[in-house]
Design a protein around this motif. Structure first.
Motif, short mmCIF file in Angstrom:
data_model
loop_
_atom_site.label_atom_id
_atom_site.label_comp_id
_atom_site.label_asym_id
_atom_site.label_seq_id
_atom_site.Cartn_x
_atom_site.Cartn_y
_atom_site.Cartn_z
N GLU A 10 44.71 22.82 64.86
CA GLU A 10 44.45 23.47 63.55
C GLU A 10 43.79 24.71 63.39
O GLU A 10 43.51 25.11 62.29
N GLY A 11 43.75 25.25 64.56
CA GLY A 11 43.04 26.60 64.58
C GLY A 11 43.85 27.85 64.26
O GLY A 11 44.99 27.64 63.89
N GLU A 12 43.42 28.87 64.61
CA GLU A 12 43.90 30.35 64.46
C GLU A 12 45.35 30.39 64.97
O GLU A 12 46.36 30.58 64.35
N SER A 13 45.36 29.91 66.17
CA SER A 13 46.68 29.84 66.98
C SER A 13 47.96 29.28 66.34
O SER A 13 49.06 29.53 66.14
N SER A 14 47.45 27.86 65.84
CA SER A 14 48.64 27.06 65.11
C SER A 14 49.03 27.70 63.93
O SER A 14 50.03 27.88 63.55
N LEU A 15 48.24 28.53 63.16
CA LEU A 15 48.76 29.27 61.84
C LEU A 15 49.65 30.29 62.19
O LEU A 15 50.66 30.69 61.44
N LYS A 16 49.15 30.90 63.33
CA LYS A 16 50.21 32.29 63.72
C LYS A 16 51.67 31.66 64.28
O LYS A 16 52.53 32.23 64.03
N GLU A 17 51.40 30.43 65.15
CA GLU A 17 52.92 30.00 65.38
C GLU A 17 53.80 29.44 64.09
O GLU A 17 54.96 29.58 64.23
N ALA A 18 52.99 29.11 63.03
CA ALA A 18 53.79 28.48 62.08
C ALA A 18 54.45 29.67 61.14
O ALA A 18 55.49 29.81 60.67
N TRP A 19 53.70 30.89 61.17
CA TRP A 19 54.00 32.09 60.46
C TRP A 19 55.31 32.57 61.33
O TRP A 19 56.35 33.04 60.77
N MET A 20 55.24 32.49 62.78
CA MET A 20 56.13 33.26 63.32
C MET A 20 57.48 32.34 63.38
O MET A 20 58.76 32.87 63.12
N ALA A 21 57.23 31.07 63.32
CA ALA A 21 58.50 30.19 63.10
C ALA A 21 58.95 30.31 61.83
O ALA A 21 60.27 30.25 61.57
N LEU A 22 58.24 30.61 60.77
CA LEU A 22 58.80 30.70 59.31
C LEU A 22 59.76 32.00 59.26
O LEU A 22 60.70 32.06 58.66
N PHE A 23 59.46 33.03 60.03
CA PHE A 23 60.11 34.10 59.76
C PHE A 23 61.17 34.56 61.07
O PHE A 23 61.89 35.48 60.75
N THR A 24 61.41 33.63 61.89
CA THR A 24 62.01 33.85 63.03
C THR A 24 63.08 32.63 63.08
O THR A 24 64.14 32.90 63.92
N SER A 25 62.97 31.55 62.69
CA SER A 25 63.95 30.52 62.54
C SER A 25 64.74 30.69 61.47
O SER A 25 64.42 30.17 60.34
N SER A 26 65.90 30.79 61.62
CA SER A 26 67.13 30.89 60.60
C SER A 26 67.13 29.54 59.99
O SER A 26 67.46 29.57 58.60
N PRO A 27 67.59 28.26 60.54
CA PRO A 27 67.50 27.08 59.81
C PRO A 27 66.45 26.78 58.75
O PRO A 27 66.29 26.40 57.83
N LEU A 28 65.01 27.38 59.34
CA LEU A 28 63.86 26.93 58.65
C LEU A 28 63.86 27.98 57.45
O LEU A 28 63.28 27.59 56.14
N ILE A 29 64.30 29.23 57.62
CA ILE A 29 64.44 30.08 56.44
C ILE A 29 65.55 29.62 55.22
O ILE A 29 65.27 29.57 54.08
#
Length: 340
Positions: A269-288
């Motif tokens: 649950e550290g900073e790296s996990s948050l960065k991964e979540a934000w990256m997935a949010l803006f790069t994954s078309s199904p998630l968007i």
């Protein structure tokens, strides 16, 4: 010209009609309760979840353990739901101020949802469910004051509580079901079907019970102060009382469970996990796409939640909010995801 006998006969029919209408509760909404309840029972019965697997030993007890607490906690939410806007309006706040209060509740729920899952995994899902009860009791208590900022505090704590209600309870149940008891996935689907079916049934009963409570005590200030009791406030007092019972049930019947071990949770649950979540949010078309669909659905639902109360009010009539809410939940219940 109509005869005197015809006029008298018409008057008698009008009196019978008014008497019958009063018997049903005095409004169109009350008169619709019985016929719509019959339709709901027939359609709801056909939508009951089907059990595709045999019950292993202990599943029935586990289902009662979870659903008893869940029923109380969701009932507390449904009891006050029909009267939030109505109470703010009774206090004399403008529609703009009421909108601000609603937005504060929705916004606090959004903010809390960003981290409530991780906190519950780390410190315990049972504790998260107890936190829901305590926060909602605080939110209900603030409804006694005709003060914008006290009510704002109640909306914020209520938003936090709502986020806990629709996250910690399911997490606790799924963990107990799959990890501790190792029940089948088929029974998990059955549990979710029963959960949603009971949720709508509780919503119907809560709306009717809240209406009785609200009508039983006049809405009045305490010695001319900003502290009020009775009327719409009764629904929130009933909700708080149910939450106290729920806290007793959860504290005495439930076991605690967690997410990953504490050390792993601290790393994941550290900073790296948050960065991964934000990256997935803006790069994954199904998630968007999923986010857009959910946002549109939730936005329309929240617009309805805010507008249905003032939309039904007229200059000469205030609708029975609890009864109207129960009727809407009757319409929802046959669509509960249990038939699958």
């Amino acid at each position: 010209m109509p005869s005197i006998r015809a006029v008298q006969h018409g008057s008698a029919l009008d009196q019978v009609s008014v008497s019958s209408w009063t018997t049903f509760g005095g409004s169109f909404y009350h008169a619709m309760v019985f016929p719509l309840a019959i339709c709901t029972l027939l359609l709801g019965w056909s939508a009951l979840p089907s059990r595709s697997a045999e019950w292993p030993m202990g599943f029935g007890r586990f289902m009662v353990t979870y659903l008893s607490a869940w029923t109380l906690c969701v009932a507390a939410d449904w009891l006050q739901g029909p009267y939030v806007y109505a109470l703010y309006e009774a206090y004399g706040f403008s529609s703009h101020e009421i909108a601000q209060l609603f937005v504060a509740g929705f916004g606090s729920a959004m903010l809390c949802s960003c981290f409530v899952g991780g906190l519950a995994d780390r410190f315990g899902r049972k504790k998260g469910c107890l936190a829901y009860c305590m926060l909602y009791i605080l939110s209900c208590a603030t409804k006694h004051w005709k003060n914008y900022w006290i009510l704002m505090l109640g909306r914020i704590t209520g938003g936090f509580a709502t986020s806990l209600l629709f996250s910690c309870f399911e997490c606790w149940m799924v963990s107990e079901h799959t990890c501790k008891h190792q029940f089948s996935s088929g029974l998990l689907s059955y549990m979710f079907g029963m959960k949603f079916t009971i949720m709508y049934l509780v919503a119907i009963v809560s709306g009717l019970v809240a209406q009785v409570g609200v009508d039983s005590i006049p809405f009045s200030p305490v010695d001319g102060s900003i502290l009020y009791y009775g009327g719409n406030v009764v629904a929130f007092d009933m909700s708080a009382a149910v939450l106290v019972i729920a806290m007793v049930v959860i504290s005495t019947v439930w076991d605690e469970n967690y997410g990953t071990p504490l050390e792993e949770a601290a790393e994941s649950e550290g900073e790296s996990s948050l960065k991964e979540a934000w990256m997935a949010l803006f790069t994954s078309s199904p998630l968007i796409g999923l986010c857009v669909i959910v946002a549109c659905f939730e936005g329309s639902m929240y617009s309805f939640v805010f507008n249905w109360t003032p939309s039904l009010e007229t200059a000469g009539e205030t609708p029975p909010h609890g009864v109207v809410f129960a009727l809407m939940m009757m319409a929802c219940m046959p669509g509960a995801p249990g038939a699958s």
